[in-house]
Every structure is written in C-alpha cells, then in structure tokens.
Motif scaffolding. Sequence first.
Motif, PDB file in Angstrom:
ATOM      1  N   ASP A 122       0.824  -1.197   0.000  1.00  0.00           N
ATOM      2  CA  ASP A 122       0.000   0.000   0.000  1.00  0.00           C
ATOM      3  C   ASP A 122       0.861   1.251   0.000  1.00  0.00           C
ATOM      4  N   ASN A 154      -1.432   2.966  -3.051  1.00  0.00           N
ATOM      5  CA  ASN A 154      -1.812   4.320  -2.649  1.00  0.00           C
ATOM      6  C   ASN A 154      -0.646   5.247  -2.373  1.00  0.00           C
ATOM      7  N   SER A 155       0.564   4.789  -2.554  1.00  0.00           N
ATOM      8  CA  SER A 155       1.717   5.633  -2.274  1.00  0.00           C
ATOM      9  C   SER A 155       2.921   5.030  -2.964  1.00  0.00           C
ATOM     10  N   SER A 159       3.127   1.729  -9.511  1.00  0.00           N
ATOM     11  CA  SER A 159       1.818   1.249  -9.078  1.00  0.00           C
ATOM     12  C   SER A 159       1.729  -0.256  -9.333  1.00  0.00           C
ATOM     13  N   ASP A 187      -9.624  -1.523  -0.532  1.00  0.00           N
ATOM     14  CA  ASP A 187      -8.316  -1.446  -1.172  1.00  0.00           C
ATOM     15  C   ASP A 187      -7.878  -2.810  -1.686  1.00  0.00           C
ATOM     16  N   ARG A 190      -9.517  -3.674  -4.930  1.00  0.00           N
ATOM     17  CA  ARG A 190      -8.950  -2.996  -6.103  1.00  0.00           C
ATOM     18  C   ARG A 190      -7.882  -3.836  -6.797  1.00  0.00           C
TER      19      ARG A 190
END
Length: 226
Positions: A122, A154-155, A159, A187, A190
Amino acid sequence: MVPTMVLVADDSRDAGRQEALHGLADAVAQRGEAPVVPAFGSGSEVHRAVDSVEGPMVVVPAFVAGGDLASSRTFSGIDLDGRFDACPTPPLGAVPSIVGDLAGRLVDTGWDSRDGVVLAADGSTGQDERQVVADVARMLSRRLGSPVQVGYLNSWAPSVGDAVERLRRNGRDNVAVAAWRLVEGRDYDRLHEMGAASVTAPLWPSEIVVDSLLAQHRAAKARLAA
C-alpha cells in the motif's frame, strides 16, 4: 501484571474490514496470553481507546509494514509520552513464517515458475516501511526461486498496475499478485482490477499472524520488565 495488548488499525473504510479486524482481535484474545483491547477506527477513536487502558500496555499495529497507509498514519500519531508503562512495537514485516505463508498462497492460486509475481503493498509515511517491503520481496523471491516485482496501491511508485504491465512486457504472460496486507477491504478489492491472472487472499485469517503478534507482545513485555 501482564501488559494489555492494544491492537491498532484504521477500520473506518468499510464493514468487511471492520469485521476482519475484530475477528483478528478475538483470535488473539482467545489464546489467553494477554488481555486484548481493539483500538480500531478513526484517529480520534484510536487515541481514546489507547488512553482508556490502565496499567502497562503493548501497542501493536494490526497491519503489516507498508501494507496499510491509513493505519500507518494513525499509528504514527499515537502519543505515548509520559507513559513509561507503554511500549509500541513495529508492524509485522519480513517474518519468515509469514512470507512462507504468502508463498504458499501464491502456489494455491495456481502460480508456477513461468509466471510473474507482483508483491502488492500500500505504502506508508516512513521510509523504514518501504525498506521492509523490499526485504519481503527479496525473501519471497528466494522462497519461490523467481523474481518478484514490488507495486504500490496508494503511495510510492511503481503502481501495482504498472508492475503487472512491466512483467508482461518482459515476457511473463501470466502475472500473480501477492497481496501484502493483513485484512480484506475496498483497497484489497482494487487488486482484482489490475489485470493480474490471480490475487492471493489477505494474510489473515491465519494462525501464523496470531503467533507473530503474540511474539511481538512477548518481546515488548520483556522490555517493559527490564
């Protein structure tokens, strides 16, 4: 006196995540080694739960390093100044038994050595957690005898989607995602949208996770007693 284990995570995003986290807290409590207080929710809710604990406590992240950006931010905001009877622990990381379990989960999805692997993390607020993710990827690669690419949701970069595509461009037609996260939630859902051939289940439920959290509690309890 056995210190209370205070399990910390942000559970404010969806009901499935809340249920999984409370199931984890119940499983740890059922071992009977220590009283367990779940400190789940928004930052203010977590702070109130931590402040409500009387006596010695071990504050334990209910997430893996680099596996939960929101929970990492919440945990880093906990103020234990003046609480000489409190000891925080780092989030779970490159624990051999956990990485071995993750490798087994990959094989269970149908992965074989011809397929690519993306370790899907993440992100976090700290560089130290990024290093842990890299360590997990190296350990997983050794276990599998195959390269492992890291991707983030998310960071940080790359990706997860970019990592999957890079492996495909390099000749790996099938790419499996190894989910580096403790519990399910939006999450996690996803990850199924990233074009991978398979996605492993979250690390919990597994007795290995309970064992690892209790091992952290024992080590912190020894530090408090020193």
